[in-house]
Design a protein around this motif. Structure first.
Motif, PDB file in Angstrom:
ATOM      1  N   PHE A   1     -12.839  30.923  33.695  1.00 24.57           N
ATOM      2  CA  PHE A   1     -14.066  29.438  32.850  1.00 24.57           C
ATOM      3  C   PHE A   1     -12.967  28.540  31.543  1.00 24.57           C
ATOM      4  O   PHE A   1     -12.037  29.873  30.884  1.00 24.57           O
TER       5      PHE A   1
ATOM      6  N   LYS B   1     -25.973  22.614  12.372  1.00 21.51           N
ATOM      7  CA  LYS B   1     -26.964  23.712  12.556  1.00 21.51           C
ATOM      8  C   LYS B   1     -26.586  25.350  13.226  1.00 21.51           C
ATOM      9  O   LYS B   1     -27.059  25.857  13.529  1.00 21.51           O
ATOM     10  N   ASN B   2     -25.446  24.954  14.321  1.00 21.32           N
ATOM     11  CA  ASN B   2     -25.070  25.864  14.582  1.00 21.32           C
ATOM     12  C   ASN B   2     -23.896  26.137  14.264  1.00 21.32           C
ATOM     13  O   ASN B   2     -22.510  25.647  14.733  1.00 21.32           O
TER      14      ASN B   2
ATOM     15  N   LEU C   1     -22.190  28.724  16.175  1.00 20.41           N
ATOM     16  CA  LEU C   1     -21.239  27.853  17.228  1.00 20.41           C
ATOM     17  C   LEU C   1     -22.275  27.941  17.970  1.00 20.41           C
ATOM     18  O   LEU C   1     -23.164  27.961  18.514  1.00 20.41           O
TER      19      LEU C   1
ATOM     20  N   GLN D   1     -21.008  26.875  22.408  1.00 20.97           N
ATOM     21  CA  GLN D   1     -19.469  27.783  23.808  1.00 20.97           C
ATOM     22  C   GLN D   1     -21.073  27.060  24.858  1.00 20.97           C
ATOM     23  O   GLN D   1     -21.110  27.481  24.524  1.00 20.97           O
TER      24      GLN D   1
ATOM     25  N   SER E   1     -19.013  26.513  28.904  1.00 18.85           N
ATOM     26  CA  SER E   1     -18.809  26.528  29.731  1.00 18.85           C
ATOM     27  C   SER E   1     -18.113  25.325  30.360  1.00 18.85           C
ATOM     28  O   SER E   1     -19.476  24.540  30.868  1.00 18.85           O
TER      29      SER E   1
ATOM     30  N   HIS F   1     -12.012  37.243  33.423  1.00 15.30           N
ATOM     31  CA  HIS F   1     -12.758  38.686  33.633  1.00 15.30           C
ATOM     32  C   HIS F   1     -12.455  39.119  35.022  1.00 15.30           C
ATOM     33  O   HIS F   1     -12.882  38.877  35.728  1.00 15.30           O
TER      34      HIS F   1
ATOM     35  N   ARG G   1     -21.161  35.692  24.083  1.00 19.63           N
ATOM     36  CA  ARG G   1     -20.450  34.988  23.980  1.00 19.63           C
ATOM     37  C   ARG G   1     -20.544  34.677  25.590  1.00 19.63           C
ATOM     38  O   ARG G   1     -20.998  35.329  26.666  1.00 19.63           O
ATOM     39  N   THR G   2     -20.340  33.126  25.930  1.00 18.03           N
ATOM     40  CA  THR G   2     -20.287  33.026  27.298  1.00 18.03           C
ATOM     41  C   THR G   2     -19.291  34.088  28.272  1.00 18.03           C
ATOM     42  O   THR G   2     -17.568  33.893  27.675  1.00 18.03           O
ATOM     43  N   GLY G   3     -19.526  33.863  29.333  1.00 17.19           N
ATOM     44  CA  GLY G   3     -18.654  34.755  30.694  1.00 17.19           C
ATOM     45  C   GLY G   3     -19.096  36.379  30.569  1.00 17.19           C
ATOM     46  O   GLY G   3     -18.997  36.698  31.291  1.00 17.19           O
ATOM     47  N   GLU G   4     -19.478  37.062  29.588  1.00 19.11           N
ATOM     48  CA  GLU G   4     -19.577  38.334  29.447  1.00 19.11           C
ATOM     49  C   GLU G   4     -21.086  37.785  30.843  1.00 19.11           C
ATOM     50  O   GLU G   4     -21.723  36.967  30.915  1.00 19.11           O
ATOM     51  N   ILE G   5     -21.168  38.742  31.824  1.00 20.69           N
ATOM     52  CA  ILE G   5     -22.511  39.577  32.651  1.00 20.69           C
ATOM     53  C   ILE G   5     -23.274  40.006  31.611  1.00 20.69           C
ATOM     54  O   ILE G   5     -23.068  41.665  31.195  1.00 20.69           O
TER      55      ILE G   5
ATOM     56  N   ARG H   1     -24.478  35.673  34.630  1.00 21.91           N
ATOM     57  CA  ARG H   1     -23.047  35.533  33.561  1.00 21.91           C
ATOM     58  C   ARG H   1     -23.695  34.664  32.485  1.00 21.91           C
ATOM     59  O   ARG H   1     -24.395  33.361  32.516  1.00 21.91           O
TER      60      ARG H   1
ATOM     61  N   ILE I   1     -23.700  31.280  30.494  1.00 24.65           N
ATOM     62  CA  ILE I   1     -22.690  29.958  30.618  1.00 24.65           C
ATOM     63  C   ILE I   1     -22.266  29.343  29.171  1.00 24.65           C
ATOM     64  O   ILE I   1     -21.656  27.982  29.206  1.00 24.65           O
ATOM     65  N   LYS I   2     -23.298  29.276  28.201  1.00 26.55           N
ATOM     66  CA  LYS I   2     -23.444  28.929  27.476  1.00 26.55           C
ATOM     67  C   LYS I   2     -23.787  29.540  26.614  1.00 26.55           C
ATOM     68  O   LYS I   2     -24.898  30.296  26.754  1.00 26.55           O
ATOM     69  N   VAL I   3     -23.857  29.169  24.932  1.00 29.22           N
ATOM     70  CA  VAL I   3     -24.147  29.622  23.859  1.00 29.22           C
ATOM     71  C   VAL I   3     -23.808  28.428  22.612  1.00 29.22           C
ATOM     72  O   VAL I   3     -23.095  28.314  22.165  1.00 29.22           O
ATOM     73  N   HIS I   4     -25.219  28.964  22.106  1.00 30.83           N
ATOM     74  CA  HIS I   4     -25.727  27.823  20.703  1.00 30.83           C
ATOM     75  C   HIS I   4     -26.442  29.591  20.073  1.00 30.83           C
ATOM     76  O   HIS I   4     -27.406  29.680  19.565  1.00 30.83           O
ATOM     77  N   GLU I   5     -25.529  29.440  18.423  1.00 25.45           N
ATOM     78  CA  GLU I   5     -24.875  30.216  17.452  1.00 25.45           C
ATOM     79  C   GLU I   5     -25.925  29.815  16.525  1.00 25.45           C
ATOM     80  O   GLU I   5     -24.814  28.806  15.951  1.00 25.45           O
ATOM     81  N   ARG I   6     -27.585  29.746  15.951  1.00 19.27           N
ATOM     82  CA  ARG I   6     -27.780  28.862  14.301  1.00 19.27           C
ATOM     83  C   ARG I   6     -26.873  29.418  13.412  1.00 19.27           C
ATOM     84  O   ARG I   6     -26.437  30.713  13.111  1.00 19.27           O
TER      85      ARG I   6
ATOM     86  N   ASP J   1     -29.545  31.696  21.249  1.00 25.77           N
ATOM     87  CA  ASP J   1     -29.642  30.259  22.394  1.00 25.77           C
ATOM     88  C   ASP J   1     -28.880  30.670  24.251  1.00 25.77           C
ATOM     89  O   ASP J   1     -27.506  30.215  23.697  1.00 25.77           O
TER      90      ASP J   1
ATOM     91  N   LYS K   1     -26.036  32.192  34.986  1.00 29.88           N
ATOM     92  CA  LYS K   1     -26.257  30.989  36.200  1.00 29.88           C
ATOM     93  C   LYS K   1     -25.490  32.362  36.448  1.00 29.88           C
ATOM     94  O   LYS K   1     -25.024  33.505  36.345  1.00 29.88           O
TER      95      LYS K   1
ATOM     96  N   TRP L   1     -33.754  28.588  27.746  1.00 27.89           N
ATOM     97  CA  TRP L   1     -32.924  29.472  26.839  1.00 27.89           C
ATOM     98  C   TRP L   1     -34.082  30.339  26.937  1.00 27.89           C
ATOM     99  O   TRP L   1     -34.662  31.124  26.485  1.00 27.89           O
TER     100      TRP L   1
END
Lengths: 167, 180
Positions: free
Chosen positions: A83, A92-93, A95, A97, A99, A142, B78-82, B97, B99-104, B111, B115, B133
């Motif tokens: 991916f 605010k964030n 990070l 990420q 996809s 992966h 992190r994204t991609g991890e199951i 899995r 697909i999206k990560v938002h870290e404060r 968050d 998917k 989320w």
């Protein structure tokens, strides 16, 4: 002593032990493969760049993704999940990420390709920080084995700067 | 008919000392299984270190009946991890899995959106009503390794309880009647 149950038990135990040893060896043999994958991801165009009603920025884009992941495949590889993720930082964030595209590569023959696609998942920010924002593009993969330990790695691509104005 | 007679005979011939020995050995089996399970919980830091895949939503990676080994570390998601997560109001954990990560920035809270590889859309429909989320506390662990097919034993036993009782009964009879 040598009843039917006793023999059956010995046979099953032996079979399961051998199977477990073979699975462990198969998983261990993956360590000897040192892959050298190559990839290129390019943002060709920004199609839509707007603020949603809720106040979050959303952008759609067209990507060109080409890669050669053939060296990741060993005899214990069931599939490779690949991916492309956009990564950026906002006030605010620390990070974000997201996809943008993903795919499942089932075999070595399908591991070298190039596609032209718009982003598969919506690129929405938490807030309105995307104007003029520079983000990194990263290709992650992966490796899922037939049995044993999963492994993952990535290649960091050149980033891209979003336009300063909505369109 | 011979073996039934033998079995009845061997049950009758049990003495108190033998009965105690068998009770102790049975107890040993049960407690060692418990020790292994709790030990795994400590090592992996996950409340259920092994889960069985129940749906085909991660095919062709994970099929129904595969066993996953989980690990819960302090590492950020992190994204991609199951990941394996629990949704409020749902009993069965889901393996999907990220697909999206938002870290404060300030609190480090995350968050996460997940998917299934084999599903068309993301998991917002599976989450609780109005939930957008997943947070850290929903996540039980991330999958680090897997074994194919072994989980079918548990699936068959939960769906056809009669087989479970037959199996437990047969094992119990074996333990009682064995003279070793």
């Amino acid at each position: 002593m040598h009843s039917f149950g006793y023999r059956a038990n010995a046979l099953v135990t032996f079979a399961v032990t051998i199977l477990a040893i073979m699975c462990t060896m198969a998983s261990f043999s993956d360590n000897f493969n040192s892959p050298s994958p190559t990839a290129r991801v390019q943002v060709l165009s920004i199609n839509r760049f707007q603020k949603q009603i809720h106040g979050n920025d959303e952008v759609t884009m067209t990507l060109n993704i080409s890669m050669d992941l053939q060296s990741l495949f060993t005899w214990n590889t069931k599939q490779v999940f690949v991916f492309v993720a956009a990564e950026y930082e906002t006030p605010k964030n620390s990070l974000n990420q997201i996809s943008l595209w993903d795919g499942i590569i089932p075999s070595k023959e399908n591991a070298k390709f190039s596609i032209h696609t718009s982003n598969k998942y919506r690129f929405i920010d938490q807030g309105s920080n995307l104007r003029g924002k520079e983000f990194n593009l990263t290709l992650h993969w992966h490796v899922m084995p037939k049995t044993g330990k999963m492994s993952a790695d990535k290649i960091v691509m050149t980033g891209y700067r979003l336009p300063v104005d909505y369109r | 008919m011979g073996w039934i007679g033998d079995t009845v005979g061997s049950i009758k011939s049990i003495q108190i000392r033998q009965l105690l020995t068998q009770a102790v050995s049975l107890g040993l089996i049960v407690t060692s299984a418990l020790i292994i399970w709790k030990g795994l919980m400590c090592i992996t830091g996950s409340e259920s270190p092994v889960v069985v895949v129940l749906s085909g939503s991660m095919e062709p990676g994970f099929k129904r009946g595969d066993i996953l080994f989980l690990h819960m570390s302090k590492d950020p998601i992190r994204t991609g991890e199951i990941v394996v997560f629990n949704v409020d109001g749902r009993e069965i954990p889901i393996v999907h899995r990220v697909i999206k990560v938002h870290e404060r920035q300030d609190s480090g809270e995350v968050d996460v959106l997940t998917k299934g590889d084999n599903n068309y859309g993301d998991d917002r429909l599976l989450y609780a009503q109005g939930q957008q989320w997943l947070q850290r506390h929903h996540i039980m662990g991330r999958a680090v390794g897997f074994l194919p097919y072994v989980g079918w034993v548990t699936i068959i036993m939960t769906e056809k309880p009669i087989i479970k009782y037959i199996l437990i009964g047969a094992l119990g009879l074996l333990v009682i009647t064995s003279n070793d």
